[in-house]
Design an enzyme around this catalytic site. Structure first.
Site, short mmCIF file in Angstrom:
data_model
loop_
_atom_site.label_atom_id
_atom_site.label_comp_id
_atom_site.label_asym_id
_atom_site.label_seq_id
_atom_site.Cartn_x
_atom_site.Cartn_y
_atom_site.Cartn_z
N LYS A 59 0.84 -1.20 0.00
CA LYS A 59 0.00 0.00 0.00
C LYS A 59 0.88 1.26 0.00
CE LYS A 59 -1.73 1.62 4.06
NZ LYS A 59 -1.31 3.03 4.21
N ASN A 60 1.88 1.26 0.86
CA ASN A 60 2.68 2.49 1.01
C ASN A 60 3.64 2.73 -0.16
OD1 ASN A 60 1.36 2.98 3.34
ND2 ASN A 60 3.09 2.67 4.71
N ARG A 89 -4.18 10.49 4.68
CA ARG A 89 -3.12 11.51 4.67
C ARG A 89 -2.20 11.40 3.46
NH1 ARG A 89 -1.74 14.54 8.51
NH2 ARG A 89 0.37 14.36 7.71
N CYS A 132 -4.36 13.13 12.90
CA CYS A 132 -5.01 11.83 13.03
C CYS A 132 -4.68 11.29 14.41
CB CYS A 132 -4.61 10.88 11.92
SG CYS A 132 -2.99 10.20 12.09
N ARG A 167 0.85 15.02 12.90
CA ARG A 167 1.25 14.76 11.53
C ARG A 167 1.17 15.99 10.62
NH1 ARG A 167 -0.71 8.81 9.81
NH2 ARG A 167 1.13 8.94 8.51
N LYS A 195 14.26 16.66 9.52
CA LYS A 195 13.98 15.37 10.16
C LYS A 195 13.61 14.40 9.03
CE LYS A 195 10.65 13.51 13.43
NZ LYS A 195 9.44 13.74 14.17
N SER A 253 11.55 12.20 6.85
CA SER A 253 10.11 12.02 6.62
C SER A 253 9.88 11.26 5.33
CB SER A 253 9.42 13.39 6.55
OG SER A 253 8.22 13.30 5.81
N VAL A 254 9.12 10.18 5.43
CA VAL A 254 8.82 9.35 4.27
C VAL A 254 8.05 10.17 3.23
CG1 VAL A 254 7.47 7.33 3.50
CG2 VAL A 254 8.82 7.21 5.61
N ASP A 266 5.15 1.02 12.07
CA ASP A 266 3.93 0.33 11.64
C ASP A 266 3.86 -1.12 12.15
OD1 ASP A 266 3.11 2.60 10.38
OD2 ASP A 266 3.52 1.92 8.34
N ILE A 312 8.74 7.51 16.41
CA ILE A 312 8.31 8.21 15.18
C ILE A 312 7.07 9.07 15.42
CG2 ILE A 312 7.69 7.93 12.73
CD1 ILE A 312 10.51 6.89 13.35
N ARG A 366 -8.61 -0.39 5.24
CA ARG A 366 -7.81 0.63 4.55
C ARG A 366 -6.49 0.06 4.06
NH1 ARG A 366 -6.35 5.65 7.76
NH2 ARG A 366 -5.13 5.80 5.86
C1 UD1 Z 1 4.59 7.10 6.25
C2 UD1 Z 1 3.72 5.87 6.12
C3 UD1 Z 1 3.26 5.41 7.50
C4 UD1 Z 1 4.45 5.24 8.43
C5 UD1 Z 1 5.32 6.48 8.44
C6 UD1 Z 1 6.61 6.29 9.23
C7 UD1 Z 1 2.69 6.06 3.96
C8 UD1 Z 1 1.45 6.34 3.18
N1 UD1 Z 1 2.59 6.17 5.29
O1 UD1 Z 1 3.78 8.15 6.78
O2 UD1 Z 1 2.55 4.18 7.35
O3 UD1 Z 1 3.97 4.99 9.74
O4 UD1 Z 1 5.69 6.84 7.09
O5 UD1 Z 1 7.32 5.22 8.74
O6 UD1 Z 1 3.71 5.72 3.41
N2 UD1 Z 1 6.56 15.09 10.15
C9 UD1 Z 1 6.57 16.46 10.39
N3 UD1 Z 1 6.37 17.29 9.33
C10 UD1 Z 1 6.19 16.83 8.05
C11 UD1 Z 1 6.20 15.42 7.82
C12 UD1 Z 1 6.38 14.58 8.90
O7 UD1 Z 1 6.74 16.91 11.53
O8 UD1 Z 1 6.04 17.63 7.13
C13 UD1 Z 1 6.76 14.15 11.30
C14 UD1 Z 1 5.55 13.24 11.54
O9 UD1 Z 1 4.57 13.87 12.35
C15 UD1 Z 1 6.20 12.06 12.20
C16 UD1 Z 1 7.56 11.96 11.50
O10 UD1 Z 1 7.80 13.26 10.95
O11 UD1 Z 1 6.39 12.29 13.57
C17 UD1 Z 1 7.66 10.93 10.41
O12 UD1 Z 1 6.55 11.04 9.54
P1 UD1 Z 1 6.62 10.63 8.01
O13 UD1 Z 1 7.83 9.78 7.79
O14 UD1 Z 1 6.46 11.84 7.18
O15 UD1 Z 1 5.32 9.71 7.88
P2 UD1 Z 1 4.27 9.67 6.70
O16 UD1 Z 1 4.94 9.90 5.39
O17 UD1 Z 1 3.09 10.51 7.05
#
Ligand code: UD1
Length: 420
Positions: free
Chosen positions: A22-23, A94, A118, A123, A163, A165-166, A307, A329, A399
């Site tokens: 999915k991701n 998201r 969420c 997030r 930081k 961020s995926v 996850d 995370i 989902r």
């Molecule tokens: C993705 C995954 C999710 C997984 C997460 C961490 C998808 C669709 N979802 O979510 O399943 O749990 O990676 O492996 O692939 N953050 C900020 N600002 C930003 C972006 C992120 O502060 O602009 C923070 C988030 O709140 C969190 C951390 O950075 O604490 C990591 O989040 P991120 O890696 O971005 O997760 P997602 O991409 O939302």
């Protein structure tokens, strides 16, 4: 709302085949917005988040032709694409924020809803926005929408994420593919799903290179039509590995390269699980006594995935002694704890660390799902609990887990969907 009725305890035995990730599918589908020519994406999982993303693409004007089994989507973009990603579609998932980068890169403007918070944390999307801004996107936030535009093509830049961020890494890579010149992204997330996205884009003619956590993208004018098969879902595979270990059962897990879950498999080995790996197959046998692990910590890839945190907590509840799990995370990802306590778990939370007293004999109860991974953790716990448990709000599971009850039934779990 559908519920699950689970009659435990059961012991897992058999074979399971892992679905597409999915991701990985979500950013790849978002990236199809960059294309002028049709693209075909295969091995999509049949889960709600994928239909949401396909609906979002359709609302932007893409033509989506789905195969009968809904695992293959051919996507073509007409000339007059739209740029409005509505709140009603974005709020449910998201991952929808991933359309922002490609819309601005291709069409030079977009009105994309902010996704909102969420249950697992605030997030925010500030890293997405500031990276895209450095590539030349101007934006303002108005009435819950990101109103963005660029003066023609985006322009390559050097960006260091504060930081890892995926999502921000994915959005920036996708946008930089059609930017003028070279983009260097530093401190990137390097999850296998991101590597799958860049494989896909490179096969379509993008110029993306990786060295460690640095990703260099040389912009191109257009991408070519391709067929691409999405990687297998490593979180689904990890969940089944935990399930087998938990139930002291034995399971053959097919359709996944074991290398992408080596960290998880090494951790399960420490609990006493016996694991055999082949090219595309894992055989796992749970131990009679599950050993506790003192300090499990979630971390970005190649660390233990957040996850899988909830599922590992269920396993530690059944371990023979004390253990702990630190969530690094997300700030609020212990929603499952109160529900596990209702099944008899002995867990104490201090800040972002959970202390777990093992040897819990779970007793069935009625439970409430809170998010995708918390829900699957409750399913696992109920499957080894004594008696009949009801799990409410299983739409969270739908989902992200394809045909979860069929897969679980096939390996010996007594689970029934109660339709409402
Ligand atoms: C993705 C995954 C999710 C997984 C997460 C961490 C998808 C669709 N979802 O979510 O399943 O749990 O990676 O492996 O692939 N953050 C900020 N600002 C930003 C972006 C992120 O502060 O602009 C923070 C988030 O709140 C969190 C951390 O950075 O604490 C990591 O989040 P991120 O890696 O971005 O997760 P997602 O991409 O939302």
């Amino acid at each position: 709302m559908d519920k699950f009725l689970i009659d435990g305890p059961s012991k897992i035995k058999g074979k399971v085949s892992i679905s597409g990730s999915k991701n990985a599918s979500l950013p790849i589908l978002a990236a199809t917005l960059l294309f002028d020519l049709p693209v075909t994406i295969k091995n999509l999982p049949r889960v709600k988040d994928i239909s949401t993303m396909l609906n979002l693409l359709k609302s932007l004007g893409s033509k989506v032709e789905l195969s009968k089994d809904k695992k293959i989507a051919k996507i073509s973009n007409p000339k007059n694409m739209k740029t409005f990603a509505s709140y009603s579609l974005v709020k449910t998932m998201r991952g929808s924020i991933l359309v922002l980068g490609p819309l601005v890169a291709k069409l030079h403007k977009s009105k994309t809803s902010l996704p909102g918070g969420c249950l697992i944390g605030a997030r925010p999307v500030n890293y997405h926005l500031s990276a895209l801004e450095k590539l030349g996107m101007n934006y303002e936030i108005k009435d819950g929408y990101i109103i963005a535009k660029s003066n023609g093509k985006l322009k390559g830049a050097v960006i260091k994420f504060p930081k890892i961020s995926v999502g921000a890494t994915e959005n920036s890579i996708i946008a930089a593919c059609l930017a003028k010149g070279k983009t260097v992204l530093k401190n990137c997330a390097i999850e296998p799903e991101i590597k799958d996205l860049t494989n896909f884009l490179n096969l379509a003619g993008a110029k993306i290179e990786w060295i460690g956590r640095t990703c260099t993208i040389n912009g191109v004018n257009s991408l070519k039509s391709i067929n691409y098969s999405v990687m297998a879902d490593r979180i689904e595979a990890g969940t089944f590995c935990v399930a087998a270990t938990l139930s002291k059962g034995s399971l053959e897990i097919n359709n996944l390269d074991p290398k992408i879950i080596s960290t998880e498999l090494n951790l399960l080995k420490k609990t006493g699980a016996k694991i055999n790996k082949n090219k595309n197959k894992i055989s796992i046998k749970g131990p009679e006594k599950i050993k506790p692990i003192k300090n499990i910590k979630t971390k970005e890839f190649p660390g233990i995935p957040t996850d899988l945190q909830a599922q590992l907590m269920v396993l530690m509840c059944r371990a023979n002694g004390k253990s702990s799990i630190t969530e690094n995370i997300f700030e609020n990802r212990f929603m499952h704890v109160a529900e596990l306590q209702r099944l008899g778990a002995n867990i104490t939370i201090k800040n972002n660390k959970a202390f777990i007293d093992g040897n819990t004999k779970f007793i069935a109860a009625e439970l409430m799902s809170s998010d995708l991974r918390a829900s699957v953790a409750l399913v696992l716990a109920a499957s080894v609990a004594n008696g009949k448990s009801i799990i409410n709000r299983i739409y969270h599971l739908d989902r992200g887990y394809e045909k979860i009850e069929n897969k679980l039934k096939n390996i010996g779990i007594k689970i029934k969907r109660l339709k409402k």
